[in-house]
Design a protein around this motif. Structure first.
Motif, PDB file in Angstrom:
ATOM      1  N   UNK A  66     -50.241  39.326  -3.411  1.00  0.00           N
ATOM      2  CA  UNK A  66     -50.965  38.854  -2.286  1.00  0.00           C
ATOM      3  C   UNK A  66     -50.636  37.502  -2.186  1.00  0.00           C
ATOM      4  N   UNK A  67     -50.665  36.772  -3.164  1.00  0.00           N
ATOM      5  CA  UNK A  67     -50.006  35.254  -2.872  1.00  0.00           C
ATOM      6  C   UNK A  67     -48.624  35.080  -2.491  1.00  0.00           C
TER       7      UNK A  67
ATOM      8  N   UNK B 203     -40.016  30.040  -6.940  1.00  0.00           N
ATOM      9  CA  UNK B 203     -40.518  30.863  -8.107  1.00  0.00           C
ATOM     10  C   UNK B 203     -42.014  30.779  -8.191  1.00  0.00           C
ATOM     11  N   UNK B 204     -42.814  30.472  -7.393  1.00  0.00           N
ATOM     12  CA  UNK B 204     -44.159  30.244  -7.444  1.00  0.00           C
ATOM     13  C   UNK B 204     -44.843  31.510  -6.868  1.00  0.00           C
ATOM     14  N   UNK B 205     -45.096  32.326  -7.649  1.00  0.00           N
ATOM     15  CA  UNK B 205     -45.675  33.517  -7.268  1.00  0.00           C
ATOM     16  C   UNK B 205     -47.276  33.568  -6.920  1.00  0.00           C
TER      17      UNK B 205
ATOM     18  N   UNK C 211     -38.445  30.646 -13.063  1.00  0.00           N
ATOM     19  CA  UNK C 211     -38.238  31.895 -12.943  1.00  0.00           C
ATOM     20  C   UNK C 211     -39.710  32.602 -12.748  1.00  0.00           C
ATOM     21  N   UNK C 212     -39.775  33.546 -12.202  1.00  0.00           N
ATOM     22  CA  UNK C 212     -40.972  34.465 -11.865  1.00  0.00           C
ATOM     23  C   UNK C 212     -41.833  34.431 -13.355  1.00  0.00           C
TER      24      UNK C 212
END
Length: 206
Positions: free
Chosen positions: A87-88, A101-103, A138-139
């Motif tokens: 969603x984000x 890489x900010x999920x 990284x994720x």
């Protein structure tokens, strides 16, 4: 005279038949091309659907292992972590997730953050604001920090997300996130639940 009239009639008949034959060919060609174009359009649409479905499966496969590792160590449900990431980050397609890489849209300060424009729901309407968001290597690092946030809470309330960690199911966890004001979207919990149910994400909680 009669022979001439018959020859003329035969010629007219041949011309009519030739004209009708040409029209049949042209009409057939038109509808044939139309049918072919519709077929190509349907094929392209199907290919797009299949490609998007594969991209979504690949995204889930990529983030699920770290989400499950965090659940095993800290009890933050994998389905919630994955659904929030979806969603984000819009399935990893958002600028923030691709470049930094900010999920999860986690905000930050200092050198390891970046100024970014986003939308928030304030006083009953969506507005555009600028804020600083964390940058990750990284994720997986983003997922680990998301878990840390659930465990440590915010600077103003250390137990802010405790109900999320202690939730017995993903429905409770989703509602706890909304109650804790993780996001300003008033439909945040329902959106997470719908994502989890649509993509069977609760299988990663087992």
């Amino acid at each position: 005279m009669a022979k001439r009239r018959r020859r003329k009639m035969k010629l007219i008949t041949k011309l009519i038949i030739s004209f009708l034959s040409l029209m049949i060919v042209l009409v057939g060609a038109y509808f044939g091309r139309h049918a072919y174009m519709n077929y190509r359009l349907r094929m392209e649409q199907q290919q797009t659907i299949e490609r998007q479905a594969k991209e979504k499966r690949d995204f889930i496969k990529r983030v699920a292992p770290e989400a499950q590792r965090m659940q095993a160590k800290y009890h933050v449900m994998s389905s919630i972590t994955i659904a929030q990431a979806i969603l984000e980050s819009n399935w990893g397609k958002s600028q923030l997730s691709k470049e930094d890489n900010n999920l999860f849209g986690i905000k930050g300060t200092g050198a390891n953050s970046k100024l970014f424009t986003t939308r928030e729901y304030v006083n009953g309407q969506w507005i555009t604001i600028k804020g600083r968001f964390k940058v990750y290597d990284s994720w997986d690092a983003s997922i680990a920090d998301h878990t840390r946030l659930m465990l440590e809470g915010t600077y103003y309330k250390s137990d802010n997300y405790e109900p999320v960690v202690k939730a017995q199911n993903y429905q409770e966890a989703a509602q706890a996130l909304q109650d804790a004001n993780y996001a300003t979207d008033p439909n945040y919990a329902q959106k997470l639940i719908q994502i989890i149910q649509t993509y069977d994400l609760d299988q990663y909680d087992r």
